[in-house]
Design a protein around this motif. Structure first.
Motif, short mmCIF file in Angstrom:
data_model
loop_
_atom_site.label_atom_id
_atom_site.label_comp_id
_atom_site.label_asym_id
_atom_site.label_seq_id
_atom_site.Cartn_x
_atom_site.Cartn_y
_atom_site.Cartn_z
N TYR A 234 0.85 -1.19 0.00
CA TYR A 234 0.00 0.00 0.00
C TYR A 234 0.89 1.24 0.00
O TYR A 234 2.07 1.17 0.34
N PRO A 235 0.35 2.40 -0.33
CA PRO A 235 1.14 3.63 -0.23
C PRO A 235 1.67 3.83 1.19
O PRO A 235 0.92 3.73 2.16
N ASP A 236 2.95 4.09 1.30
CA ASP A 236 3.61 4.33 2.58
C ASP A 236 3.69 5.84 2.78
O ASP A 236 4.63 6.50 2.35
N LEU A 237 2.67 6.39 3.43
CA LEU A 237 2.57 7.84 3.51
C LEU A 237 3.70 8.48 4.30
O LEU A 237 4.19 9.55 3.92
N ALA A 238 4.13 7.88 5.40
CA ALA A 238 5.22 8.48 6.18
C ALA A 238 6.47 8.60 5.32
O ALA A 238 7.15 9.63 5.34
N ASP A 272 -4.02 11.75 -9.07
CA ASP A 272 -5.45 11.72 -8.74
C ASP A 272 -6.02 10.31 -8.77
O ASP A 272 -6.86 9.96 -7.94
N THR A 273 -5.57 9.49 -9.73
CA THR A 273 -6.09 8.13 -9.84
C THR A 273 -5.85 7.34 -8.56
O THR A 273 -6.74 6.64 -8.06
N LEU A 274 -4.64 7.47 -8.02
CA LEU A 274 -4.29 6.71 -6.82
C LEU A 274 -5.04 7.18 -5.59
O LEU A 274 -5.60 6.38 -4.83
N TRP A 275 -5.10 8.50 -5.38
CA TRP A 275 -5.66 9.01 -4.13
C TRP A 275 -7.17 9.13 -4.15
O TRP A 275 -7.81 9.14 -3.09
N ALA A 276 -7.76 9.15 -5.33
CA ALA A 276 -9.22 9.10 -5.40
C ALA A 276 -9.74 7.75 -4.92
O ALA A 276 -10.90 7.62 -4.54
N TYR A 282 -8.57 -2.03 -1.21
CA TYR A 282 -8.17 -3.08 -2.14
C TYR A 282 -7.89 -2.49 -3.53
O TYR A 282 -6.90 -2.83 -4.18
N ARG A 283 -8.75 -1.56 -3.97
CA ARG A 283 -8.53 -0.93 -5.27
C ARG A 283 -7.24 -0.14 -5.27
O ARG A 283 -6.48 -0.17 -6.23
N GLN A 284 -6.97 0.59 -4.17
CA GLN A 284 -5.74 1.37 -4.11
C GLN A 284 -4.51 0.47 -4.09
O GLN A 284 -3.48 0.78 -4.71
N MET A 285 -4.60 -0.66 -3.41
CA MET A 285 -3.49 -1.61 -3.41
C MET A 285 -3.17 -2.08 -4.82
O MET A 285 -2.00 -2.14 -5.23
N ARG A 286 -4.21 -2.39 -5.60
CA ARG A 286 -3.99 -2.84 -6.98
C ARG A 286 -3.40 -1.72 -7.83
O ARG A 286 -2.51 -1.94 -8.65
N LEU A 287 -3.88 -0.49 -7.65
CA LEU A 287 -3.34 0.64 -8.39
C LEU A 287 -1.88 0.90 -8.01
O LEU A 287 -1.06 1.25 -8.88
N TRP A 288 -1.56 0.77 -6.74
CA TRP A 288 -0.19 0.99 -6.27
C TRP A 288 0.79 0.10 -7.04
O TRP A 288 1.86 0.55 -7.45
N ASP A 294 5.06 0.49 -6.37
CA ASP A 294 5.45 -0.43 -5.31
C ASP A 294 6.96 -0.66 -5.26
O ASP A 294 7.48 -1.16 -4.26
N GLY A 295 7.68 -0.30 -6.32
CA GLY A 295 9.13 -0.47 -6.32
C GLY A 295 9.90 0.76 -5.90
O GLY A 295 11.14 0.73 -5.81
N PHE A 296 9.19 1.85 -5.61
CA PHE A 296 9.86 3.11 -5.33
C PHE A 296 10.76 3.05 -4.09
O PHE A 296 11.92 3.49 -4.12
N LYS A 297 10.26 2.49 -3.02
CA LYS A 297 11.04 2.46 -1.78
C LYS A 297 12.30 1.62 -1.95
O LYS A 297 13.39 2.00 -1.48
N SER A 298 12.19 0.50 -2.66
CA SER A 298 13.37 -0.34 -2.90
C SER A 298 14.40 0.38 -3.75
O SER A 298 15.61 0.26 -3.53
#
Length: 306
Positions: A234-238, A272-276, A282-288, A294-298
């Motif tokens: 999921y998006p890691d907001l911190a 907008d697509t992600l945060w809407a 579950y939908r946001q997880m799939r969009l992420w 999902d590879g950004f932090k790595s």
């Protein structure tokens, strides 16, 4: 720290009086900006004279940030100033008044939630420990503390909302709790250095990190108070907030790499697509994953060692 996803039904707030102030960038909403200024001014007043209207308590922080505070400023005062700096930068960023421009409205809502918490009568605790955990900092969440949490022993000593900071980790000091073999093989200490480390001034390891942007760290931990936990799916907001709002990572020295990571984080926060879909976990997880975020932090962590 890794943890479960906190699902939340969002109520999109109109944020009364949300008109752009004269001289403010587009999207800079007057109430959030003014409230941020009032909060940070109160924290700086508390740092200056020991009293304030913030309900922020600082405990056991005589060694903050690493035993050598600047001459003339007490460790408690320094921590309060760091917190004020972090909230000033972070909340303005989420409100759309930072140099990164307007983010998605969802993040204004998070700024409003965090301000509500700081403005409440609940005590906000910042407590320090010395060489008591192998994490730089940990924050309480709004949920019930679980006994299997690896930092349960520390977190059970405070009430939510609270942040615990380890001054040894913050200052890049080597733990005194390791065995001699680890000191020899991992940190390459000789026998005299081991004796000095255990009985005298603790050593600062060349391969340990001495935290520089303490303001970003404190804001990062306060974001966890809202229920946002670290996650790979999921998006890691911190993580996104401190990367976008504070210019990259404290663990990356190369300015160009940090600028690139900052831009990526800000672009994600504007999507907008992600945060809407934020109220549909579950939908946001799939969009992420579908959007490749999902590879950004790595990718960022791969730059830590460079």
């Amino acid at each position: 720290m890794p943890g479960r996803r906190i699902g939340m039904l969002l109520i999109w707030l109109g944020l009364s009086g949300a008109s752009a102030a004269a001289g403010q960038p587009p999207g800079a909403f007057v109430p959030l900006i003014e409230r941020t200024a009032q909060l940070t001014d109160a924290l700086r007043e508390q740092a200056s004279n020991g009293s304030g209207r913030t309900d922020v308590a600082v405990r056991h922080c005589d060694n903050y940030p690493y035993g050598q505070p600047p001459t003339g400023q007490s460790p408690v005062s320094l921590l309060l100033d760091d917190l004020a700096d972090g909230l000033h930068t972070g909340l303005r960023c989420l409100s759309g008044a930072g140099p990164m421009g307007r983010l998605h409205q969802y993040h204004e809502y998070q700024a409003n939630r965090l301000l509500n918490l700081f403005e409440s009568a609940r005590t906000k605790t910042f407590q320090c420990v010395d060489d008591a955990m192998f994490a730089t900092a940990v924050a309480t969440g709004p949920g019930e503390l679980q006994a299997d949490d690896p930092l349960y022993a520390q977190l059970r000593q405070v009430d939510h909302p609270a942040v615990i900071l380890d001054t040894y980790r913050l200052g890049g000091l080597l733990s005194r709790r390791l065995d001699d073999e680890t000191y020899r093989k991992v940190f390459h200490l000789d026998e005299d250095q081991i004796i000095e480390h255990r009985s005298g001034q603790p050593l600062r390891g060349s391969n340990l990190h001495r935290y520089r942007d303490r303001a970003a760290l404190l804001f990062h931990e306060a974001v966890h108070w809202l229920g946002h936990e670290h996650s790979a799916i999921y998006p890691d907001l911190a993580h996104l907030y401190d990367t976008c709002c504070f210019g990259g990572s404290d663990y990356i020295d190369d300015p160009a790499r940090n600028r690139a990571h900052q831009q990526t984080a800000c672009n994600i926060l504007k999507d907008d697509t992600l945060w809407a879909a934020a109220h549909h976990p579950y939908r946001q997880m799939r969009l992420w994953r579908y959007l490749g975020y999902d590879g950004f932090k790595s990718e960022m962590r791969a730059d830590y060692a460079r």
